[in-house]
Design an enzyme around this catalytic site. Structure first.
Site, PDB file in Angstrom:
ATOM      1  N   ARG A  50      37.437  22.294  24.284  1.00 48.87           N
ATOM      2  CA  ARG A  50      37.814  21.494  23.097  1.00 48.87           C
ATOM      3  C   ARG A  50      38.587  20.239  23.507  1.00 48.87           C
ATOM      4  O   ARG A  50      39.562  19.842  22.851  1.00 48.87           O
ATOM      5  CB  ARG A  50      38.669  22.315  22.119  1.00 48.87           C
ATOM      6  CG  ARG A  50      38.053  23.611  21.669  1.00 48.87           C
ATOM      7  CD  ARG A  50      36.957  23.413  20.646  1.00 48.87           C
ATOM      8  NE  ARG A  50      36.548  24.674  20.099  1.00 48.87           N
ATOM      9  CZ  ARG A  50      35.555  25.410  20.597  1.00 48.87           C
ATOM     10  NH1 ARG A  50      34.848  24.971  21.641  1.00 48.87           N
ATOM     11  NH2 ARG A  50      35.257  26.565  20.052  1.00 48.87           N
ATOM     12  N   SER A  52      38.055  26.525  12.691  1.00 39.31           N
ATOM     13  CA  SER A  52      39.189  27.151  13.395  1.00 39.31           C
ATOM     14  C   SER A  52      40.392  26.216  13.350  1.00 39.31           C
ATOM     15  O   SER A  52      40.268  25.052  13.728  1.00 39.31           O
ATOM     16  CB  SER A  52      38.841  27.393  14.862  1.00 39.31           C
ATOM     17  OG  SER A  52      37.666  28.154  14.953  1.00 39.31           O
ATOM     18  N   GLU A  82      43.923  22.838  16.400  1.00 42.28           N
ATOM     19  CA  GLU A  82      42.674  22.183  16.827  1.00 42.28           C
ATOM     20  C   GLU A  82      42.360  20.889  16.057  1.00 42.28           C
ATOM     21  O   GLU A  82      42.046  19.873  16.679  1.00 42.28           O
ATOM     22  CB  GLU A  82      41.496  23.151  16.708  1.00 42.28           C
ATOM     23  CG  GLU A  82      40.219  22.523  17.221  1.00 42.28           C
ATOM     24  CD  GLU A  82      39.016  23.450  17.149  1.00 42.28           C
ATOM     25  OE1 GLU A  82      39.037  24.491  17.812  1.00 42.28           O
ATOM     26  OE2 GLU A  82      38.064  23.108  16.430  1.00 42.28           O
TER      27      GLU A  82
HETATM   28  P1  FAD Z   1      36.006  14.053  11.855  1.00 41.27           P
HETATM   29  O1  FAD Z   1      36.710  15.218  11.261  1.00 41.27           O
HETATM   30  O2  FAD Z   1      35.585  12.969  10.952  1.00 41.27           O
HETATM   31  O3  FAD Z   1      36.922  13.447  13.010  1.00 41.27           O
HETATM   32  C1  FAD Z   1      37.589  14.289  13.933  1.00 41.27           C
HETATM   33  C2  FAD Z   1      38.341  13.405  14.938  1.00 41.27           C
HETATM   34  O4  FAD Z   1      37.390  12.697  15.744  1.00 41.27           O
HETATM   35  C3  FAD Z   1      39.210  12.343  14.278  1.00 41.27           C
HETATM   36  O5  FAD Z   1      40.335  12.119  15.078  1.00 41.27           O
HETATM   37  C4  FAD Z   1      38.316  11.098  14.262  1.00 41.27           C
HETATM   38  O6  FAD Z   1      39.048   9.897  14.270  1.00 41.27           O
HETATM   39  C5  FAD Z   1      37.550  11.291  15.572  1.00 41.27           C
HETATM   40  N1  FAD Z   1      36.201  10.706  15.522  1.00 41.27           N
HETATM   41  C6  FAD Z   1      35.215  10.994  14.632  1.00 41.27           C
HETATM   42  N2  FAD Z   1      34.112  10.270  14.929  1.00 41.27           N
HETATM   43  C7  FAD Z   1      34.414   9.536  16.023  1.00 41.27           C
HETATM   44  C8  FAD Z   1      33.714   8.570  16.791  1.00 41.27           C
HETATM   45  N3  FAD Z   1      32.444   8.220  16.501  1.00 41.27           N
HETATM   46  N4  FAD Z   1      34.338   7.990  17.861  1.00 41.27           N
HETATM   47  C9  FAD Z   1      35.620   8.319  18.181  1.00 41.27           C
HETATM   48  N5  FAD Z   1      36.349   9.203  17.467  1.00 41.27           N
HETATM   49  C10 FAD Z   1      35.746   9.804  16.400  1.00 41.27           C
HETATM   50  N6  FAD Z   1      33.959  22.754  16.040  1.00 41.27           N
HETATM   51  C11 FAD Z   1      33.493  23.288  17.177  1.00 41.27           C
HETATM   52  O7  FAD Z   1      33.741  22.777  18.289  1.00 41.27           O
HETATM   53  N7  FAD Z   1      32.719  24.430  17.157  1.00 41.27           N
HETATM   54  C12 FAD Z   1      32.397  25.051  16.001  1.00 41.27           C
HETATM   55  O8  FAD Z   1      31.703  26.055  16.029  1.00 41.27           O
HETATM   56  C13 FAD Z   1      32.894  24.502  14.782  1.00 41.27           C
HETATM   57  N8  FAD Z   1      32.639  25.107  13.607  1.00 41.27           N
HETATM   58  C14 FAD Z   1      33.137  24.610  12.460  1.00 41.27           C
HETATM   59  C15 FAD Z   1      32.867  25.270  11.257  1.00 41.27           C
HETATM   60  C16 FAD Z   1      33.373  24.774  10.056  1.00 41.27           C
HETATM   61  C17 FAD Z   1      33.072  25.509   8.782  1.00 41.27           C
HETATM   62  C18 FAD Z   1      34.145  23.586  10.056  1.00 41.27           C
HETATM   63  C19 FAD Z   1      34.658  23.024   8.758  1.00 41.27           C
HETATM   64  C20 FAD Z   1      34.443  22.926  11.241  1.00 41.27           C
HETATM   65  C21 FAD Z   1      33.939  23.425  12.462  1.00 41.27           C
HETATM   66  N9  FAD Z   1      34.200  22.795  13.691  1.00 41.27           N
HETATM   67  C22 FAD Z   1      33.688  23.331  14.855  1.00 41.27           C
HETATM   68  C23 FAD Z   1      35.050  21.604  13.740  1.00 41.27           C
HETATM   69  C24 FAD Z   1      34.283  20.265  13.462  1.00 41.27           C
HETATM   70  O9  FAD Z   1      33.144  20.485  12.677  1.00 41.27           O
HETATM   71  C25 FAD Z   1      33.865  19.562  14.756  1.00 41.27           C
HETATM   72  O10 FAD Z   1      35.000  19.241  15.529  1.00 41.27           O
HETATM   73  C26 FAD Z   1      33.082  18.265  14.476  1.00 41.27           C
HETATM   74  O11 FAD Z   1      32.613  17.723  15.688  1.00 41.27           O
HETATM   75  C27 FAD Z   1      33.910  17.208  13.738  1.00 41.27           C
HETATM   76  O12 FAD Z   1      33.016  16.179  13.339  1.00 41.27           O
HETATM   77  P2  FAD Z   1      33.381  15.178  12.171  1.00 41.27           P
HETATM   78  O13 FAD Z   1      32.324  14.120  12.185  1.00 41.27           O
HETATM   79  O14 FAD Z   1      33.582  15.900  10.914  1.00 41.27           O
HETATM   80  O15 FAD Z   1      34.757  14.568  12.725  1.00 41.27           O
HETATM   81  P1  NAP Z   2      34.039  35.611  17.435  1.00 39.52           P
HETATM   82  O1  NAP Z   2      32.584  35.846  17.710  1.00 39.52           O
HETATM   83  O2  NAP Z   2      34.741  36.460  16.435  1.00 39.52           O
HETATM   84  O3  NAP Z   2      34.823  35.644  18.809  1.00 39.52           O
HETATM   85  C1  NAP Z   2      36.236  35.446  18.828  1.00 39.52           C
HETATM   86  C2  NAP Z   2      36.580  34.564  19.996  1.00 39.52           C
HETATM   87  O4  NAP Z   2      36.261  35.252  21.191  1.00 39.52           O
HETATM   88  C3  NAP Z   2      35.768  33.307  19.944  1.00 39.52           C
HETATM   89  O5  NAP Z   2      36.652  32.294  19.589  1.00 39.52           O
HETATM   90  C4  NAP Z   2      35.165  33.155  21.329  1.00 39.52           C
HETATM   91  O6  NAP Z   2      35.716  32.061  22.049  1.00 39.52           O
HETATM   92  C5  NAP Z   2      35.554  34.410  22.071  1.00 39.52           C
HETATM   93  N1  NAP Z   2      34.332  35.112  22.547  1.00 39.52           N
HETATM   94  C6  NAP Z   2      33.552  35.963  21.848  1.00 39.52           C
HETATM   95  N2  NAP Z   2      32.569  36.460  22.629  1.00 39.52           N
HETATM   96  C7  NAP Z   2      32.735  35.893  23.851  1.00 39.52           C
HETATM   97  C8  NAP Z   2      32.037  35.996  25.083  1.00 39.52           C
HETATM   98  N3  NAP Z   2      30.978  36.801  25.230  1.00 39.52           N
HETATM   99  N4  NAP Z   2      32.466  35.256  26.120  1.00 39.52           N
HETATM  100  C9  NAP Z   2      33.525  34.448  25.991  1.00 39.52           C
HETATM  101  N5  NAP Z   2      34.241  34.310  24.863  1.00 39.52           N
HETATM  102  C10 NAP Z   2      33.853  35.035  23.796  1.00 39.52           C
HETATM  103  O7  NAP Z   2      34.252  34.066  17.005  1.00 39.52           O
HETATM  104  P2  NAP Z   2      33.904  33.339  15.640  1.00 39.52           P
HETATM  105  O8  NAP Z   2      35.149  32.854  15.044  1.00 39.52           O
HETATM  106  O9  NAP Z   2      32.958  34.139  14.809  1.00 39.52           O
HETATM  107  O10 NAP Z   2      33.150  32.049  16.182  1.00 39.52           O
HETATM  108  C11 NAP Z   2      31.927  32.173  16.818  1.00 39.52           C
HETATM  109  C12 NAP Z   2      31.702  30.941  17.689  1.00 39.52           C
HETATM  110  O11 NAP Z   2      31.713  29.757  16.876  1.00 39.52           O
HETATM  111  C13 NAP Z   2      32.792  30.759  18.723  1.00 39.52           C
HETATM  112  O12 NAP Z   2      32.208  30.239  19.898  1.00 39.52           O
HETATM  113  C14 NAP Z   2      33.715  29.738  18.091  1.00 39.52           C
HETATM  114  O13 NAP Z   2      34.368  28.921  19.053  1.00 39.52           O
HETATM  115  C15 NAP Z   2      32.762  28.892  17.251  1.00 39.52           C
HETATM  116  N6  NAP Z   2      33.442  28.395  16.040  1.00 39.52           N
HETATM  117  C16 NAP Z   2      34.294  27.337  16.198  1.00 39.52           C
HETATM  118  C17 NAP Z   2      34.942  26.804  15.095  1.00 39.52           C
HETATM  119  C18 NAP Z   2      35.837  25.593  15.245  1.00 39.52           C
HETATM  120  O14 NAP Z   2      36.233  25.038  14.236  1.00 39.52           O
HETATM  121  N7  NAP Z   2      36.163  25.193  16.421  1.00 39.52           N
HETATM  122  C19 NAP Z   2      34.751  27.367  13.844  1.00 39.52           C
HETATM  123  C20 NAP Z   2      33.912  28.456  13.739  1.00 39.52           C
HETATM  124  C21 NAP Z   2      33.261  28.972  14.842  1.00 39.52           C
HETATM  125  P3  NAP Z   2      35.177  30.548  21.953  1.00 39.52           P
HETATM  126  O15 NAP Z   2      35.747  30.020  20.674  1.00 39.52           O
HETATM  127  O16 NAP Z   2      35.778  29.902  23.152  1.00 39.52           O
HETATM  128  O17 NAP Z   2      33.691  30.571  21.966  1.00 39.52           O
END
Ligand code: FAD
Ligand code: NAP
Length: 352
Positions: A169, A244, A340
């Protein structure tokens, strides 16, 4: 560039926070960015770029210029004949292209690379910022090149994947806040290359299609990911959230061992020589927060890592709850949770 005054940002952030931008503009091309830069320079005002607004918390009216990234072209290679399996190709997408649309289109072409990252909200341009990741795949695995506009200097330049300092991240973009991503190039491969290290993916592929995970197509992996995500995560269009709220904390091997003795069910994953990643959601869940509700904010009933709000909550309400959870986890487990999403007040970014 069409500048607007006093624009409500509620439709532009997935927490539905009701704040205003003093100035607002949609960025449709590089020239819009240049004009926006001049505007901020002349007015001496702060700026903020928003993509899909799914990873930010806006706590106050913003006193400067909010730019909405709207450059949304995608450039697929011209395919004259059926592509041979394992052939690698590049696709370029502008920053404002919807992330999940790119994933859907790559999968429809039978290409592997992005399918595990299905249904992540937001835009292509934001994806490199935190090196989006899910189900064992991170963006860095298929990103080739990023095009950047430096809002401080007005320069444009390209950055190869190896120079993006991608981590969990994390990326170089978090340390260079004036760098705006304008376009991203990905390397994809035709054919099946399923990444199914997360057991739940393999199980879901089998139950949905009867296929062994090892043979699964990109479409079957995408279907499984979408199925799992829809069953666990709230849809931000219905229940405001930013996914998250905390990163999974990384602890040393010895700290993990100590915690595992005290908490036999501890969910932890070894990271090659770099300690252990703890599931932050599990820590929060142990303290009874899952399903918690107070006023307009709460913790999602199926995933303790996701904070939710009612649509009338303020950014402060959300951060107050986050801070209380953070303190609780530190007290009980001795582990510090890191937020995050990115946090903004009236003039710029701040940290909890
Ligand atoms: P924004 O929220 O609009 O911006 C986020 C940040 O990035 C801000 O600081 C903004 O200024 C900057 N930014 C945006 N665009 C640019 C650009 N073009 N250049 C430079 N800076 C920029 N994230 C994960 O990693 N894995 C997941 O599985 C995941 N699941 C999610 C599930 C849900 C339901 C939600 C709501 C969020 C989830 N996220 C997840 C978080 C999020 O969707 C990601 O981080 C996504 O990439 C954000 O994109 P955005 O366009 O909405 O960014
Ligand atoms: P989950 O499956 O309940 O697992 C809980 C955590 O354990 C996850 O965060 C994942 O880490 C870790 N994990 C699970 N299985 C793993 C494996 N085999 N090896 C290594 N790490 C493992 O998680 P969840 O909340 O439902 O999310 C599923 C996936 O979607 C995850 O990868 C999560 O990161 C991603 N997600 C991200 C966001 C966001 O906003 N960033 C939101 C929703 C879902 P990691 O997170 O490092 O993968």
């Amino acid at each position: 560039m069409e500048l607007q005054r006093r624009v409500n940002l509620k439709p532009y952030n997935t927490l539905s926070l009701n704040v205003e931008a003093a100035y607002f503009v949609a960025i449709n091309c590089l020239d819009d960015l240049r004009q926006a830069r001049k505007f901020c320079h002349d007015k001496c005002c702060p700026w903020l770029l928003i993509g899909g607004g799914s990873n930010l918390v806006l706590t106050q009216d913003f006193e400067g210029l909010v730019m909405l990234m709207a450059m949304d072209q995608v450039f697929w290679p011209v395919e004259k004949e059926k592509q041979s399996i394992s052939k690698t190709f590049s696709v370029n997408a502008q920053a404002g292209y919807e992330w999940d649309l790119l994933v859907a289109e790559s999968v429809a072409r039978g290409a592997s690379g992005l399918e595990n990252l299905s249904l992540i909200p937001g835009q292509v341009g934001a994806a490199p910022i935190q090196n989006i990741g899910a189900y064992g795949v991170e963006l860095k695995h298929c990103l080739e090149l990023v095009q950047v506009f430096n809002f401080d200097t007005g320069d444009t330049f390209e950055l190869a994947a190896k120079d993006c300092e991608f981590g969990y991240r994390d990326s170089v973009f978090k340390r260079n806040r004036s760098w705006i991503v304008t376009q991203v190039q990905f390397s994809l491969t035709y054919g099946n290359q399923p990444q199914v290290s997360y057991g739940i993916i393999a199980d879901t592929i089998m139950s949905l299609s009867g296929e062994l995970a090892a043979n699964a197509s990109p479409q079957q992996v995408r279907d499984a990911v979408i199925h799992i995500r829809r069953s666990k995560l709230p849809d931000p269009k219905k229940v405001p959230n930013v996914g998250s709220f905390f990163k999974n904390p990384i602890v040393s091997d010895s700290q993990k061992q100590k915690l595992a003795q005290q908490w036999p069910g501890l969910v932890a994953y070894a990271i090659d020589g770099k300690g252990h990643k703890l599931a932050a959601g599990w820590l929060i869940d142990q303290l009874g927060w899952k399903g918690f509700k107070q006023g307009d904010v709460g913790v999602h009933e199926h995933q303790a890592l996701v904070l939710v709000c009612s649509g009338v909550a303020t950014g402060k309400d959300v951060l107050d709850l986050a801070q209380t959870i953070k303190v609780d986890v530190a007290k009980k487990f001795g582990v510090t949770l890191e937020v995050e999403p990115r946090l903004f007040d009236n003039r710029g970014e701040f940290y909890l």
